[in-house]
Structure formats: structure tokens, C-alpha cells
Write a protein that holds these residues in place. Structure first.
Motif, PDB file in Angstrom:
ATOM      1  N   ALA A  96       0.822  -1.213   0.000  1.00 15.39           N
ATOM      2  CA  ALA A  96       0.000   0.000   0.000  1.00 15.39           C
ATOM      3  C   ALA A  96       0.854   1.261   0.000  1.00 15.39           C
ATOM      4  CB  ALA A  96      -0.937  -0.008   1.204  1.00 15.39           C
ATOM      5  N   MET A  97       2.065   1.168   0.545  1.00 14.76           N
ATOM      6  CA  MET A  97       2.920   2.358   0.637  1.00 14.76           C
ATOM      7  C   MET A  97       3.464   2.786  -0.725  1.00 14.76           C
ATOM      8  SD  MET A  97       4.952   1.560   4.156  1.00 14.76           S
ATOM      9  CE  MET A  97       4.049   1.272   5.688  1.00 14.76           C
ATOM     10  N   PRO A  98       4.124   1.909  -1.494  1.00 12.14           N
ATOM     11  CA  PRO A  98       4.568   2.365  -2.827  1.00 12.14           C
ATOM     12  C   PRO A  98       3.424   2.744  -3.744  1.00 12.14           C
ATOM     13  CG  PRO A  98       4.940  -0.006  -2.541  1.00 12.14           C
ATOM     14  CD  PRO A  98       4.598   0.550  -1.196  1.00 12.14           C
ATOM     15  N   ILE A  99       2.265   2.105  -3.586  1.00 13.67           N
ATOM     16  CA  ILE A  99       1.108   2.502  -4.396  1.00 13.67           C
ATOM     17  C   ILE A  99       0.718   3.938  -4.063  1.00 13.67           C
ATOM     18  CG2 ILE A  99      -1.340   2.083  -4.813  1.00 13.67           C
ATOM     19  CD1 ILE A  99      -0.788  -0.890  -4.384  1.00 13.67           C
ATOM     20  N   PHE A 100       0.660   4.246  -2.762  1.00 16.05           N
ATOM     21  CA  PHE A 100       0.326   5.614  -2.352  1.00 16.05           C
ATOM     22  C   PHE A 100       1.390   6.596  -2.841  1.00 16.05           C
ATOM     23  CE2 PHE A 100       0.863   9.107   0.662  1.00 16.05           C
ATOM     24  CZ  PHE A 100      -0.406   9.657   0.649  1.00 16.05           C
ATOM     25  N   ASP A 101       2.659   6.216  -2.745  1.00 12.48           N
ATOM     26  CA  ASP A 101       3.728   7.111  -3.186  1.00 12.48           C
ATOM     27  C   ASP A 101       3.634   7.405  -4.677  1.00 12.48           C
ATOM     28  OD1 ASP A 101       4.735   7.213  -0.631  1.00 12.48           O
ATOM     29  OD2 ASP A 101       6.191   5.596  -0.948  1.00 12.48           O
ATOM     30  N   GLN A 102       3.314   6.398  -5.467  1.00 16.14           N
ATOM     31  CA  GLN A 102       3.200   6.618  -6.906  1.00 16.14           C
ATOM     32  C   GLN A 102       2.069   7.573  -7.242  1.00 16.14           C
ATOM     33  OE1 GLN A 102       5.386   5.523  -9.156  1.00 16.14           O
ATOM     34  NE2 GLN A 102       6.535   4.473  -7.548  1.00 16.14           N
ATOM     35  N   TYR A 103       0.977   7.480  -6.493  1.00 13.09           N
ATOM     36  CA  TYR A 103      -0.175   8.356  -6.744  1.00 13.09           C
ATOM     37  C   TYR A 103      -0.002   9.730  -6.102  1.00 13.09           C
ATOM     38  CZ  TYR A 103      -3.304   4.966  -8.960  1.00 13.09           C
ATOM     39  OH  TYR A 103      -3.891   4.090  -9.833  1.00 13.09           O
ATOM     40  N   GLY A 104       0.422   9.752  -4.828  1.00 15.83           N
ATOM     41  CA  GLY A 104       0.409  10.990  -4.062  1.00 15.83           C
ATOM     42  C   GLY A 104       1.679  11.805  -4.100  1.00 15.83           C
ATOM     43  N   ALA A 105       2.823  11.172  -4.384  1.00 11.88           N
ATOM     44  CA  ALA A 105       4.094  11.886  -4.347  1.00 11.88           C
ATOM     45  C   ALA A 105       4.735  11.998  -5.729  1.00 11.88           C
ATOM     46  CB  ALA A 105       5.058  11.194  -3.381  1.00 11.88           C
ATOM     47  N   LEU A 106       4.794  10.887  -6.453  1.00 13.71           N
ATOM     48  CA  LEU A 106       5.464  10.876  -7.752  1.00 13.71           C
ATOM     49  C   LEU A 106       4.513  11.159  -8.908  1.00 13.71           C
ATOM     50  CD1 LEU A 106       7.711   7.738  -7.169  1.00 13.71           C
ATOM     51  CD2 LEU A 106       8.301  10.152  -6.842  1.00 13.71           C
ATOM     52  N   PHE A 107       3.215  11.057  -8.664  1.00 13.76           N
ATOM     53  CA  PHE A 107       2.192  11.311  -9.680  1.00 13.76           C
ATOM     54  C   PHE A 107       2.367  10.426 -10.914  1.00 13.76           C
ATOM     55  CE2 PHE A 107       2.804  15.336  -7.374  1.00 13.76           C
ATOM     56  CZ  PHE A 107       1.553  15.427  -6.786  1.00 13.76           C
ATOM     57  N   ASP A 108       2.891   9.216 -10.686  1.00 12.40           N
ATOM     58  CA  ASP A 108       3.015   8.240 -11.768  1.00 12.40           C
ATOM     59  C   ASP A 108       1.801   7.315 -11.674  1.00 12.40           C
ATOM     60  OD1 ASP A 108       3.702   6.421 -13.668  1.00 12.40           O
ATOM     61  OD2 ASP A 108       5.751   6.102 -12.964  1.00 12.40           O
ATOM     62  N   TYR A 109       0.678   7.773 -12.193  1.00 15.54           N
ATOM     63  CA  TYR A 109      -0.575   7.046 -12.041  1.00 15.54           C
ATOM     64  C   TYR A 109      -0.557   5.703 -12.771  1.00 15.54           C
ATOM     65  CZ  TYR A 109      -2.026  11.723 -10.633  1.00 15.54           C
ATOM     66  OH  TYR A 109      -2.116  12.946 -10.010  1.00 15.54           O
ATOM     67  N   ASN A 110       0.161   5.640 -13.865  1.00 13.25           N
ATOM     68  CA  ASN A 110       0.198   4.393 -14.636  1.00 13.25           C
ATOM     69  C   ASN A 110       0.900   3.281 -13.865  1.00 13.25           C
ATOM     70  OD1 ASN A 110       0.741   6.888 -16.736  1.00 13.25           O
ATOM     71  ND2 ASN A 110      -0.813   5.459 -17.468  1.00 13.25           N
ATOM     72  N   PHE A 111       2.060   3.583 -13.311  1.00 14.13           N
ATOM     73  CA  PHE A 111       2.788   2.576 -12.544  1.00 14.13           C
ATOM     74  C   PHE A 111       2.073   2.269 -11.234  1.00 14.13           C
ATOM     75  CE2 PHE A 111       6.518   1.290  -9.852  1.00 14.13           C
ATOM     76  CZ  PHE A 111       6.678   0.046 -10.464  1.00 14.13           C
ATOM     77  N   GLY A 112       1.494   3.286 -10.616  1.00 10.64           N
ATOM     78  CA  GLY A 112       0.719   3.057  -9.401  1.00 10.64           C
ATOM     79  C   GLY A 112      -0.472   2.155  -9.666  1.00 10.64           C
ATOM     80  N   ALA A 113      -1.123   2.345 -10.814  1.00 11.40           N
ATOM     81  CA  ALA A 113      -2.251   1.485 -11.170  1.00 11.40           C
ATOM     82  C   ALA A 113      -1.784   0.051 -11.392  1.00 11.40           C
ATOM     83  CB  ALA A 113      -2.931   2.020 -12.424  1.00 11.40           C
ATOM     84  N   ALA A 114      -0.615  -0.118 -12.007  1.00 13.96           N
ATOM     85  CA  ALA A 114      -0.078  -1.462 -12.226  1.00 13.96           C
ATOM     86  C   ALA A 114       0.221  -2.151 -10.901  1.00 13.96           C
ATOM     87  CB  ALA A 114       1.182  -1.384 -13.089  1.00 13.96           C
ATOM     88  N   LEU A 115       0.764  -1.411  -9.947  1.00 12.95           N
ATOM     89  CA  LEU A 115       1.023  -1.994  -8.628  1.00 12.95           C
ATOM     90  C   LEU A 115      -0.278  -2.407  -7.950  1.00 12.95           C
ATOM     91  CD1 LEU A 115       3.772   0.431  -7.234  1.00 12.95           C
ATOM     92  CD2 LEU A 115       4.084  -1.940  -7.953  1.00 12.95           C
ATOM     93  N   ALA A 116      -1.303  -1.553  -8.060  1.00 12.59           N
ATOM     94  CA  ALA A 116      -2.593  -1.860  -7.436  1.00 12.59           C
ATOM     95  C   ALA A 116      -3.233  -3.082  -8.081  1.00 12.59           C
ATOM     96  CB  ALA A 116      -3.520  -0.653  -7.540  1.00 12.59           C
ATOM     97  N   VAL A 117      -3.215  -3.145  -9.412  1.00 15.52           N
ATOM     98  CA  VAL A 117      -3.797  -4.292 -10.110  1.00 15.52           C
ATOM     99  C   VAL A 117      -3.008  -5.555  -9.797  1.00 15.52           C
ATOM    100  CG1 VAL A 117      -4.264  -5.287 -12.382  1.00 15.52           C
ATOM    101  CG2 VAL A 117      -4.785  -2.884 -11.943  1.00 15.52           C
ATOM    102  N   GLY A 118      -1.689  -5.445  -9.730  1.00 12.93           N
ATOM    103  CA  GLY A 118      -0.868  -6.605  -9.393  1.00 12.93           C
ATOM    104  C   GLY A 118      -1.173  -7.139  -8.002  1.00 12.93           C
ATOM    105  N   LEU A 119      -1.308  -6.236  -7.035  1.00 15.31           N
ATOM    106  CA  LEU A 119      -1.650  -6.653  -5.675  1.00 15.31           C
ATOM    107  C   LEU A 119      -3.017  -7.308  -5.632  1.00 15.31           C
ATOM    108  CD1 LEU A 119      -1.117  -6.702  -2.608  1.00 15.31           C
ATOM    109  CD2 LEU A 119      -2.061  -4.378  -2.496  1.00 15.31           C
ATOM    110  N   LEU A 120      -3.991  -6.722  -6.315  1.00 11.24           N
ATOM    111  CA  LEU A 120      -5.335  -7.292  -6.342  1.00 11.24           C
ATOM    112  C   LEU A 120      -5.342  -8.668  -7.008  1.00 11.24           C
ATOM    113  CD1 LEU A 120      -8.380  -7.023  -5.865  1.00 11.24           C
ATOM    114  CD2 LEU A 120      -8.540  -5.828  -8.058  1.00 11.24           C
ATOM    115  N   THR A 121      -4.586  -8.803  -8.093  1.00 11.66           N
ATOM    116  CA  THR A 121      -4.547 -10.069  -8.816  1.00 11.66           C
ATOM    117  C   THR A 121      -3.948 -11.180  -7.962  1.00 11.66           C
ATOM    118  OG1 THR A 121      -4.313  -8.892 -10.924  1.00 11.66           O
ATOM    119  CG2 THR A 121      -3.705 -11.219 -10.890  1.00 11.66           C
TER     120      THR A 121
END
Length: 284
Positions: free
Chosen positions: A234-259
Motif C-alpha cells: 500500500a505504501m509504494p502505491i500511495f507514493d506513486q499516486y500521491g508523491a510521484l504522480f506516476d498514475y500508470n505505474f501506481g495502477a499497475a502496482l494496485a492491479v498486481g496486488l489485487l490479482t
């Protein structure tokens, strides 16, 4: 008859619409974004970054490990509590008060409860002070900002879900079955392991799934009680969205975790279904 069917359709359509708007649509958007680059081109580069960098698989493994330990700990603590409330407490008012005590921590924010554990588990906190005063340890031991502190925090917060889920199933077990077992000469321990525990497995399974999924997606507790030294997905996902604004990579991390989580849950349910007597576990 048509009016009844219409009302039934409306009742079903309302929650389905809610789920479609607030869950399915956001998930589909996240899934689509995860297959795109910042320029909008379709690519698997985001998922390749996850696999190519050993950091994220290690974080995922640590997340699943802590979630599994927290689930087991919640079961070991929650089952005796649920059993005591349902089978030992006789007065209805006392039982209701115990249920209130179980769910009362849920009325407080996870942030407040996590900071409370910071005070208890600190080097000069109540736990270390008690251990030193009793002579069990010579000096304060580091408990905070470790895997242990994260597991303690997750277990404390998620035990009520395990208790309520198991208790709801224990209440449905016919007491005459346990009484018959005792009358036939079985000890209380044998009766528990041969009758009560198997019949309560649907509650254990449901409770473990709830606790595990909530642990996997937890952010506040690991962030506070891990102190930055314990990292979960949850931490790198939040960092990608909230700090780095890399929504594409953050979405991939979220989908990977869910999968991965859904895959593990599916394997778990298949194992339960195929175990000896597994088909009877989920039946009322």
C-alpha cells in the motif's frame, strides 16, 4: 405477480448499480491506465518494471507474510472470544455488553489506535517497563518499527471482524449435538474438535478472508507502526499516486496486488473445497 417481480428487480438493481458505479468503473479505469504509458501509449512496461525490480516482489512477499501472520493471530485470539461469548455466557444482557466491548474499538480511528500502540510498545512504554520490572529482560527491547509491531497493530484492529464472523456461525450450531456427544462419553475437548470446530469452519473461513484482505490493503497501521522500516504494498502505491504522480505505474502496482490476492483467495477456497469433507464445510 408482475409488481412483485418489478420490486424484486429494483431491489437487486440498486446495489448492483452502486457496485458498478463505485467499484467496477473505477477498477476498469485503473486496469486500463495500468496498461498505458504516461504518453497514453499501450504497453506492458509498467508490469515489466514490477517484475524486473526485485524491490516490489520483496515488498509483496512481506505484505502477504504479515497479512497471513495477522490472520492467524486474529483467529487464535478471536475464536476463544467468540466461543466464550456464545457458549459460556448465559445472560443475554452480558452477551450484548461483550459484543459492544468487541466492536467498541472500531468507533475509534485507526490512526488514534496506532499512536496508542506507539506509547505502549516504545522503549520506555508500558510493555518494556513491565518486562524489565518482572525481570524477564535486562534492558528494553526494540518492538516498535518492526514486523512484530505491525502484526500487533493489524491483529488488534482486525480481531473484531474475526470475532463477529465466527460468533455468527457458532450461534447457529445446534446445542443438542454437543450435548449428545457429551452424553455418549466424549470429553469436552474431543467434542470441541470433532463437532464445534468443524461446524464453525464457515465462520473461520469467512473471517480469515475478511481479515486477510483488509490486512493486505492496510496502509495506516503499517505506515505508523512500521515507522518507514516496514514497507507493505500500500505504501509504494500511495507514493506513486500521491508523491510521484506516476498514475500508470501506481495502477499497475494496485492491479498486481489485487490479482495476487484474488489468486491466493481462489487457491485457498479450492483447497477448502477439495479437502476431506470440504463440501460439507460451507453447508448450513
Amino acid at each position: 405477480m408482475r409488481i412483485k417481480n418489478l420490486w424484486a428487480a429494483l431491489l437487486i438493481a440498486t446495489p448492483l448499480t452502486f457496485m458498478a458505479i463505485f467499484f467496477l468503473v473505477p477498477f476498469l479505469v485503473t486496469l486500463i491506465v495500468s496498461f498505458q504509458t504516461a504518453e497514453g501509449a499501450w504497453s506492458l512496461v509498467n508490469y515489466y518494471r514490477i517484475v524486473a525490480d526485485s524491490y516490489y516482489p520483496l515488498v509483496l512477499f512481506n505484505t502477504l507474510k504479515l497479512s497471513l501472520i495477522a490472520t492467524i493471530a486474529s483467529f487464535l485470539i478471536g475464536y476463544p472470544i467468540a466461543y466464550y461469548i456464545v457458549n459460556v455466557v448465559k445472560k443475554r444482557l452480558t452477551r450484548r455488553m461483550l459484543y459492544i466491548l468487541v466492536i467498541m474499538p472500531l468507533f475509534t480511528s485507526n490512526i488514534v489506535r496506532s499512536f496508542g500502540w506507539l506509547i505502549l510498545l516504545g522503549r520506555q512504554g508500558l510493555v518494556n517497563t513491565a518486562l524489565v520490572n518482572t525481570g524477564l529482560i535486562d534492558r528494553p527491547i526494540p518492538i516498535l518499527f518492526t514486523d512484530l509491531s505491525v502484526v500487533i497493530g493489524l491483529t488488534y484492529i482486525l480481531v473484531p471482524f474475526m470475532v463477529l464472523t465466527i460468533a455468527s456461525v457458532l450461534q447457529t450450531i445446534d446445542k443438542s449435538l454437543t450435548e449428545a456427544s457429551l452424553d455418549l462419553g466424549c470429553s469436552r475437548m474431543a467434542t470441541f474438535f470433532r463437532i464445534t470446530l468443524p461446524l464453525s469452519l464457515p465462520g473461520v473461513i469467512a473471517g480469515s478472508l475478511i481479515v486477510f484482505t483488509l490486512s493486505v490493503s492496510a496502509y495506516v497501521v503499517p505506515a505508523i507502526m512500521g515507522g518507514g522500516k516496514v514497507v507493505v504494498m500500500a505504501m509504494p502505491i500511495f507514493d506513486q499516486y500521491g508523491a510521484l504522480f506516476d498514475y500508470n505505474f501506481g495502477a499497475a502496482l494496485a492491479v498486481g496486488l489485487l490479482t495476487v490476492t484474488l489468486l491466493l483467495i481462489t487457491l485457498y477456497l479450492i483447497f477448502i473445497e477439495r479437502r476431506p469433507g470440504g463440501r460439507q464445510v460451507g453447508q448450513p
